[in-house]
Design a protein around this motif. Structure first.
Motif, PDB file in Angstrom:
ATOM      1  N   ARG A 118       0.816  -1.219   0.000  1.00 16.91           N
ATOM      2  CA  ARG A 118       0.000   0.000   0.000  1.00 16.91           C
ATOM      3  C   ARG A 118       0.849   1.268   0.000  1.00 16.91           C
ATOM      4  NH1 ARG A 118      -4.679   0.404   4.557  1.00 16.91           N
ATOM      5  NH2 ARG A 118      -6.201   0.147   2.889  1.00 16.91           N
ATOM      6  N   PHE A 168      -5.621   3.154   6.795  1.00 21.25           N
ATOM      7  CA  PHE A 168      -6.669   3.470   5.819  1.00 21.25           C
ATOM      8  C   PHE A 168      -6.697   4.957   5.501  1.00 21.25           C
ATOM      9  CE2 PHE A 168     -11.071   5.176   5.639  1.00 21.25           C
ATOM     10  CZ  PHE A 168     -11.391   4.806   4.344  1.00 21.25           C
ATOM     11  N   SER A 189      -3.883   6.121   3.343  1.00 25.35           N
ATOM     12  CA  SER A 189      -3.790   5.488   2.032  1.00 25.35           C
ATOM     13  C   SER A 189      -4.710   6.143   1.004  1.00 25.35           C
ATOM     14  CB  SER A 189      -4.154   4.006   2.148  1.00 25.35           C
ATOM     15  OG  SER A 189      -5.560   3.843   2.239  1.00 25.35           O
ATOM     16  N   ASP A 190      -4.507   5.742  -0.254  1.00 24.61           N
ATOM     17  CA  ASP A 190      -5.363   6.239  -1.331  1.00 24.61           C
ATOM     18  C   ASP A 190      -6.783   5.691  -1.243  1.00 24.61           C
ATOM     19  OD1 ASP A 190      -3.268   7.709  -2.324  1.00 24.61           O
ATOM     20  OD2 ASP A 190      -2.671   6.211  -3.803  1.00 24.61           O
ATOM     21  N   ASP A 191      -7.007   4.674  -0.402  1.00 29.85           N
ATOM     22  CA  ASP A 191      -8.364   4.160  -0.208  1.00 29.85           C
ATOM     23  C   ASP A 191      -9.279   5.217   0.392  1.00 29.85           C
ATOM     24  OD1 ASP A 191      -7.670   1.684  -1.212  1.00 29.85           O
ATOM     25  OD2 ASP A 191      -7.242   0.838   0.751  1.00 29.85           O
ATOM     26  N   SER A 192      -8.693   6.232   1.030  1.00 29.83           N
ATOM     27  CA  SER A 192      -9.489   7.313   1.631  1.00 29.83           C
ATOM     28  C   SER A 192      -9.238   8.630   0.897  1.00 29.83           C
ATOM     29  CB  SER A 192      -9.142   7.472   3.112  1.00 29.83           C
ATOM     30  OG  SER A 192      -7.775   7.827   3.270  1.00 29.83           O
ATOM     31  N   SER A 193      -9.021   8.547  -0.413  1.00 31.56           N
ATOM     32  CA  SER A 193      -8.570   9.701  -1.192  1.00 31.56           C
ATOM     33  C   SER A 193      -9.533  10.890  -1.192  1.00 31.56           C
ATOM     34  CB  SER A 193      -8.292   9.283  -2.636  1.00 31.56           C
ATOM     35  OG  SER A 193      -9.463   8.740  -3.231  1.00 31.56           O
TER      36      SER A 193
END
Length: 259
Positions: free
Chosen positions: A3, A236, A239-243
């Motif tokens: 990640r 999270f 990371s980009d998952d929470s962009s």
């Protein structure tokens, strides 16, 4: 998971508890990790643990209330590990005093570490992230920042301040491609939490175990949380998952607070 492959993260309070859990998880997910703590022994223990697990880490003795010291550590981290674009602020102190017995010097110390120290970390890291084209930062606040605390008014005020600081930083830095969020843990199984309950037990005339059990009984999910559960949410948010998430303070507390 890779990640954070190729990226460098700074973690404060990395000598133990939530900070150590965050550092271990970020390294596991590919980040190079700059570890900062007021305890040289503790930060080196974390660095050794990361290296044994195959991670790339360096430890730095840092007082987060000292802007020059934070700047110097960030400069060394970039020389040792590469451009810093991620930050997790997990440092903090807490003591228990009934409001009428709270010493002014304890109030000052708590505000210096928990609030000023977080400001210094976020500002000095953001200056580097701007130069590197963007970044992401997460501050560890607390559910204590959501409401009153009779025996640690200074801690509650400092953590409420962290939430406000995160919102202001997020608004200011969004145009630079920098996201800033907070997590608000509840009762986490760390040595700091156990120390709090030893102090509370003394004030209330009960045992530390009784104090801990009373707190656990108030949690809807019925158990104390682990530092690793906080680290997962920090990861999270970094990371980009929470962009598309910025300026938020996310409760991670088993339902202890729901505002």
């Amino acid at each position: 998971m890779g990640r954070f492959e190729g990226r460098t993260a700074v973690v404060t309070g990395a000598g133990g508890g939530i900070g150590r859990a965050c550092a271990l998880l970020l390294a596991e997910q590919g980040a190079r990790v700059a570890l900062m703590d007021i305890s040289a022994e503790s930060v080196e223990l974390t660095a050794e643990a990361l290296r044994r697990a195959g991670g790339n880490a360096a430890g730095y003795l840092v007082d987060v209330t000292d802007t020059a010291a934070v700047d110097a550590a960030l400069a060394r981290a970039e020389e040792d590990l590469g451009p810093v674009t991620l930050a997790a602020g997990a440092h903090g102190i807490v003591r228990n005093h009934p409001f009428l017995e709270l010493p002014a010097e304890d109030w000052d110390a708590t505000m210096a570490v928990n609030l000023k120290g977080m400001f210094v970390l976020l500002q000095r890291t953001a200056l580097r992230a701007v130069a590197h084209g963007g970044g992401t930062m997460v501050a560890v606040s607390s559910v204590a920042g959501r409401g009153p605390r009779a025996t640690c008014a200074d801690y509650a005020a400092s953590k409420a301040g962290v939430i406000s600081l995160v919102r202001s930083a997020a608004l200011s830095l969004a145009g630079h491609g920098i996201r800033v969020n907070a997590v608000c843990p509840g009762v986490v199984d760390t040595e700091m939490t156990r120390a709090i309950h030893r102090q509370k037990a003394e004030i209330e005339g009960i045992t530390a175990e009784e104090s801990f059990a009373r707190q656990a009984a108030k949690i809807p999910l019925g158990r104390i949380e682990t530092p690793q559960e906080i680290a997962g949410v920090v990861s999270f948010l970094l990371s980009d998952d929470s962009s598309y998430v910025t300026g938020q303070a996310l409760n991670v507390c088993g339902g202890l607070e729901m505002d």
